[in-house]
Motif scaffolding. Structure first.
Motif, mmCIF file in Angstrom:
data_model
loop_
_atom_site.group_PDB
_atom_site.id
_atom_site.type_symbol
_atom_site.label_atom_id
_atom_site.label_comp_id
_atom_site.label_asym_id
_atom_site.label_seq_id
_atom_site.Cartn_x
_atom_site.Cartn_y
_atom_site.Cartn_z
ATOM 1 N N GLY A 1 -19.787 6.402 -8.421
ATOM 2 C CA GLY A 1 -20.802 5.897 -9.345
ATOM 3 C C GLY A 1 -21.677 6.990 -9.915
ATOM 4 O O GLY A 1 -22.285 6.815 -10.967
ATOM 5 N N ASP B 1 -25.463 7.919 -18.619
ATOM 6 C CA ASP B 1 -25.410 6.818 -17.660
ATOM 7 C C ASP B 1 -26.772 6.275 -17.252
ATOM 8 O O ASP B 1 -26.858 5.148 -16.765
ATOM 9 C CB ASP B 1 -24.652 7.255 -16.401
ATOM 10 C CG ASP B 1 -23.176 7.520 -16.669
ATOM 11 O OD1 ASP B 1 -22.688 7.240 -17.789
ATOM 12 O OD2 ASP B 1 -22.502 8.031 -15.754
ATOM 13 N N THR C 1 -33.267 4.158 -15.055
ATOM 14 C CA THR C 1 -32.566 2.884 -15.153
ATOM 15 C C THR C 1 -31.120 3.153 -15.537
ATOM 16 O O THR C 1 -30.858 3.891 -16.501
ATOM 17 C CB THR C 1 -33.222 1.964 -16.197
ATOM 18 O OG1 THR C 1 -34.583 1.725 -15.799
ATOM 19 C CG2 THR C 1 -32.483 0.639 -16.319
ATOM 20 N N SER C 2 -30.199 2.561 -14.796
ATOM 21 C CA SER C 2 -28.778 2.724 -15.095
ATOM 22 C C SER C 2 -28.456 1.999 -16.394
ATOM 23 O O SER C 2 -28.766 0.814 -16.545
ATOM 24 C CB SER C 2 -27.927 2.156 -13.960
ATOM 25 O OG SER C 2 -26.575 2.100 -14.358
ATOM 26 N N LEU D 1 -25.508 1.368 -17.200
ATOM 27 C CA LEU D 1 -24.295 0.603 -16.897
ATOM 28 C C LEU D 1 -24.597 -0.687 -16.140
ATOM 29 O O LEU D 1 -23.943 -1.704 -16.362
ATOM 30 C CB LEU D 1 -23.319 1.464 -16.091
ATOM 31 C CG LEU D 1 -22.962 2.811 -16.729
ATOM 32 C CD1 LEU D 1 -22.147 3.672 -15.776
ATOM 33 C CD2 LEU D 1 -22.219 2.592 -18.037
ATOM 34 N N THR D 2 -25.589 -0.649 -15.226
ATOM 35 C CA THR D 2 -25.884 -1.829 -14.404
ATOM 36 C C THR D 2 -27.220 -2.479 -14.747
ATOM 37 O O THR D 2 -27.465 -3.614 -14.332
ATOM 38 C CB THR D 2 -25.930 -1.451 -12.911
ATOM 39 O OG1 THR D 2 -27.066 -0.606 -12.678
ATOM 40 C CG2 THR D 2 -24.642 -0.766 -12.468
ATOM 41 N N LYS E 1 -29.948 -1.608 -13.434
ATOM 42 C CA LYS E 1 -30.797 -1.457 -12.246
ATOM 43 C C LYS E 1 -31.672 -0.212 -12.374
ATOM 44 O O LYS E 1 -31.229 0.831 -12.854
ATOM 45 C CB LYS E 1 -29.958 -1.341 -10.983
ATOM 46 C CG LYS E 1 -29.141 -2.571 -10.664
ATOM 47 C CD LYS E 1 -28.290 -2.312 -9.427
ATOM 48 C CE LYS E 1 -27.333 -3.436 -9.135
ATOM 49 N NZ LYS E 1 -26.467 -3.110 -7.979
ATOM 50 N N ALA F 1 -26.429 2.691 -9.381
ATOM 51 C CA ALA F 1 -25.190 2.945 -10.129
ATOM 52 C C ALA F 1 -24.093 1.923 -9.829
ATOM 53 O O ALA F 1 -23.165 1.767 -10.631
ATOM 54 C CB ALA F 1 -24.679 4.348 -9.813
ATOM 55 N N ARG F 2 -24.217 1.224 -8.707
ATOM 56 C CA ARG F 2 -23.188 0.246 -8.316
ATOM 57 C C ARG F 2 -23.418 -1.090 -8.999
ATOM 58 O O ARG F 2 -24.527 -1.618 -8.991
ATOM 59 C CB ARG F 2 -23.217 0.016 -6.812
ATOM 60 C CG ARG F 2 -22.379 0.977 -6.011
ATOM 61 C CD ARG F 2 -22.187 0.511 -4.590
ATOM 62 N NE ARG F 2 -23.426 0.319 -3.856
ATOM 63 C CZ ARG F 2 -24.104 1.274 -3.237
ATOM 64 N NH1 ARG F 2 -23.667 2.505 -3.245
ATOM 65 N NH2 ARG F 2 -25.213 1.008 -2.591
ATOM 66 N N PRO F 3 -22.343 -1.677 -9.568
ATOM 67 C CA PRO F 3 -22.488 -3.011 -10.188
ATOM 68 C C PRO F 3 -22.851 -4.083 -9.157
ATOM 69 O O PRO F 3 -22.605 -3.959 -7.996
ATOM 70 C CB PRO F 3 -21.098 -3.290 -10.767
ATOM 71 C CG PRO F 3 -20.350 -2.012 -10.721
ATOM 72 C CD PRO F 3 -21.037 -1.132 -9.720
#
Length: 138
Positions: free
Chosen positions: A47, A70, A97-98, A100-101, A103, A136-138
């Motif tokens: 990630g 990212d 803040t990601s 991609l997710t 978060k 970074a993890r969904p």
């Protein structure tokens, strides 16, 4: 002005620009040696693969571009800058803040730099890897 004072002034200016621009790496890259190294505590974890060890300015430029692709910086707050000869330690806090997710994480951070002749030859960054990797993890 001593070399330590010059190094502290340079690093403070670079970090102020980093915070104000929310992540423009050009000032850092302009002051990075061609053979500079970067060590990030996550070390290329899933990630955040861009955190693997870098061994050149070109690899550090890739690190910055992937980080900014990212993640979006919320803040980068420097609390203290300490120098001893060519070593400069930055005590700070940061939030990202990601992209991609979605978060967000906040972490205390310590950066240790080696500055020689106005150029950064080594970067090392220490932070809460669990927070960064969880964002970074969904």
């Amino acid at each position: 002005m001593t070399t330590e004072d010059q190094n502290v002034a340079l690093v403070k200016a670079l970090y102020a620009s980093w915070h104000e621009t929310k992540g423009d790496p050009r000032p850092f890259l302009d002051h990075t040696a061609e053979d500079a190294t970067l060590h990030s505590l996550s070390g290329g974890a899933p990630g955040v693969e861009f955190t693997r060890r870098c061994g050149s300015k070109a690899e550090i430029e890739h690190y910055f571009s992937t980080l900014l692709r990212d993640f979006a910086m919320n803040h980068f707050t420097v609390d203290e800058v300490i120098a001893n000869e060519d070593r400069v330690v930055v005590l700070c806090r940061t939030s990202w803040t990601s992209r991609l997710t979605g978060k967000t994480f906040e972490t205390p951070k310590v950066d240790v730099l080696r500055v020689v002749g106005g150029k950064i030859s080594e970067y090392a960054e220490y932070y809460d890897t669990a927070r960064v990797e969880a964002a970074a993890r969904p």
